[in-house]
Design a protein around this motif. Structure first.
Motif, mmCIF file in Angstrom:
data_model
loop_
_atom_site.group_PDB
_atom_site.id
_atom_site.type_symbol
_atom_site.label_atom_id
_atom_site.label_comp_id
_atom_site.label_asym_id
_atom_site.label_seq_id
_atom_site.Cartn_x
_atom_site.Cartn_y
_atom_site.Cartn_z
ATOM 1 N N LYS A 259 0.840 -1.191 0.000
ATOM 2 C CA LYS A 259 0.000 0.000 0.000
ATOM 3 C C LYS A 259 0.879 1.246 0.000
ATOM 4 O O LYS A 259 1.830 1.338 0.766
ATOM 5 N N VAL A 260 0.541 2.187 -0.868
ATOM 6 C CA VAL A 260 1.365 3.387 -1.022
ATOM 7 C C VAL A 260 0.544 4.630 -0.701
ATOM 8 O O VAL A 260 -0.696 4.610 -0.701
ATOM 9 N N LYS A 261 1.258 5.708 -0.432
ATOM 10 C CA LYS A 261 0.624 6.994 -0.129
ATOM 11 C C LYS A 261 1.107 8.038 -1.131
ATOM 12 O O LYS A 261 2.159 7.902 -1.736
ATOM 13 N N ASP A 262 0.321 9.075 -1.272
ATOM 14 C CA ASP A 262 0.710 10.233 -2.089
ATOM 15 C C ASP A 262 1.027 9.848 -3.524
ATOM 16 O O ASP A 262 1.895 10.448 -4.166
ATOM 17 N N ASN A 263 0.354 8.828 -4.035
ATOM 18 C CA ASN A 263 0.508 8.461 -5.436
ATOM 19 C C ASN A 263 -0.818 8.724 -6.127
ATOM 20 O O ASN A 263 -1.830 8.096 -5.801
ATOM 21 N N ASP B 165 -3.330 3.341 -5.122
ATOM 22 C CA ASP B 165 -3.080 3.290 -3.681
ATOM 23 C C ASP B 165 -2.388 1.991 -3.277
ATOM 24 O O ASP B 165 -2.125 1.762 -2.099
ATOM 25 N N GLU B 166 -2.110 1.114 -4.265
ATOM 26 C CA GLU B 166 -1.402 -0.119 -3.956
ATOM 27 C C GLU B 166 -0.757 -0.691 -5.212
ATOM 28 O O GLU B 166 -1.178 -0.409 -6.341
ATOM 29 N N GLU C 176 6.952 -1.407 6.971
ATOM 30 C CA GLU C 176 7.108 -0.355 5.974
ATOM 31 C C GLU C 176 8.353 -0.574 5.115
ATOM 32 O O GLU C 176 9.304 -1.246 5.540
ATOM 33 N N ALA D 167 5.774 3.144 2.523
ATOM 34 C CA ALA D 167 4.799 2.240 1.920
ATOM 35 C C ALA D 167 4.705 0.980 2.777
ATOM 36 O O ALA D 167 5.703 0.508 3.320
#
Length: 451
Positions: free
Chosen positions: A255-259, A263-264, A296, A423
């Protein structure tokens, strides 16, 4: 965090004297600025040498022996190996020269699927003669437009002919318990070749690559059906550890942020226990323990992506049964050998010409991180290599033969470059051939997607 690139490649005394746990992880250049500077300097030297060579060839005064020595010395820089230069630290007796063919041979195989196929412990020339022309279609498709289809047609004709001529030898090479399945796959391969031939006749360039991938999956499966059990005995001291005796496929969701685009990311990875049974077994055992769940990404600097350092003072997995860090040995499989070498780098073993069976060729190749000064210190930290430098070709760089490669990402590997620190790794949700894991230290209920 465990080191990746050994500090002895950095000439900065201030950095090299830092405790290993305090090596900067935010930017690889902090540790290796001097090393990269040397590589850039080497590039200039090589270009100058090439110009010199051309001039000397024109007047027919150039010595081939001198050329070989010059290339060997350049290779020595690439491999981090010293050469005879009169200094006290030089290896004056028996100077070790790397295999020059590593530097002057064709481009390395970069496709993870191809690397996995060639890394299988089989010796069947007939199936390899079917495989290679199909692999070469990738290069044929680099030609623009429909002109590429002429080369594809030649590749296909060569592969099809090899299959017809060598089919009996291929079948005889199948493991008895897998023979029926292998024969069925060969039938699908023949049908698929006919379909690819029609694609070429129709000049449908866009359909070639997907069909090629399908055909190569059949070839790879046939080759796996040639492996009859696990091909060698491990050293006694490692036999009770978690071992992957074969291969296993795992899907990893991050899972990723600020993309703004997603979101994954989902990555399909193949763990190769044929070439690194201890390393792959240790990792898969930790996956079963949910060790990586919610962890993470801890380093993402454009050179590597790294994770696996648990919270707290420990830098690896603490086995609750012993309350000590579980470590595994450095494990390197060399082409031509029947079993891996343990506990030493190829450089330390004097195997400067050796080719690793799983080299750092493919984007996103994954290996175990370890303490730079202790070969057998790997535990849970892993890294993906994101770049392949033209100055550090396969088996002539600072990674091959020094770090244990045990998995290749076969789907969506390009997205590894989009991962950033923070992430989060979701539970590994899907397994294939998990029964190849022996001596699991902690059994869990498998997910509903398990097979």
């Amino acid at each position: 965090m465990a080191a990746i690139i050994p500090c002895h490649y950095c000439s900065s005394m201030a950095i090299s004297k830092l405790p290993r746990s305090h090596i900067p992880s935010g930017n690889i250049n902090h540790v290796n600025a001097a090393w990269w500077g040397r590589q850039l300097s080497l590039r200039c030297s090589l270009k100058a040498s090439e110009a010199q060579l051309r001039n000397k060839l024109k007047v027919k005064l150039f010595s081939l022996k001198e050329c070989a020595i010059s290339i060997a010395l350049a290779a020595g820089l690439l491999t981090g190996m010293p050469f005879v230069d009169g200094s006290p630290n030089a290896y004056a007796a028996n100077p070790a020269m790397p295999d020059l063919s590593v530097l002057i041979s064709g481009p390395p195989i970069k496709d993870p699927g191809a690397l996995l196929r060639y890394a299988l412990p089989i010796d069947n020339k007939a199936i390899r003669e079917v495989q290679k022309p199909l692999e070469d279609i990738t290069d044929s498709l680099k030609v623009t437009g429909v002109k590429a289809l002429d080369s594809v047609e030649r590749n296909l004709r060569q592969s099809s002919q090899a299959l017809k001529q060598g089919k009996s030898l291929i079948i005889s090479g199948l493991a008895e318990s897998k023979k029926d399945h292998g024969v069925e796959l060969l039938g699908k391969l023949e049908t698929g070749m006919d379909e690819l031939e029609q694609i070429v006749v129709d000049r449908n360039r866009d359909a070639v690559a997907p069909k090629q991938k399908e055909l190569l999956s059949y070839v790879g499966s046939v080759e796996e059906d040639m492996v009859d059990g696990f091909p060698y005995e491990l050293p006694e001291e490692y036999q009770s550890m978690p071992l992957l005796k074969g291969r296993a496929t795992v899907d990893m969701k991050v899972k990723v942020k600020d993309n703004p685009n997603t979101d994954e990311f989902m990555f399909r990875i193949v763990l190769d226990g044929y070439n690194a049974p201890v390393t792959a077994g240790n990792f898969l055992d930790l996956v079963q323990r949910h060790f990586y769940d919610g962890m993470e990404i801890q380093r993402a600097d454009g050179f590597v992506v790294q994770t696996g350092d648990p919270e707290g003072p420990a830098e690896g997995f603490i086995d609750p049964s012993t309350e000590k860090t579980r470590t595994i040995p450095l494990e390197i499989m060399v082409t031509g050998e029947k079993s891996p070498f343990y506990g030493a780098t190829l450089e330390e073993l004097g195997l400067y010409k050796a080719q690793t069976r799983l080299p750092f060729n493919a984007f996103g190749t994954m290996a175990m991180a370890r303490d730079e000064f202790e070969n057998n210190s790997a535990s849970s930290q892993v890294f993906w290599l994101l770049k392949e430098s033209e100055l550090t070709p396969s088996n002539a760089n600072i990674l091959d033969g020094r770090y244990a490669v045990f998995w290749l990402c076969t789907e969506n590997e390009d997205y590894l470059a989009d991962l950033t620190v923070g992430a989060v790794i979701d539970p590994f949700t899907w397994f294939l051939a998990l029964d190849n894991l022996v001596n699991p230290s902690y059994k869990i209920a498998l997910s509903p997607f398990s097979t």
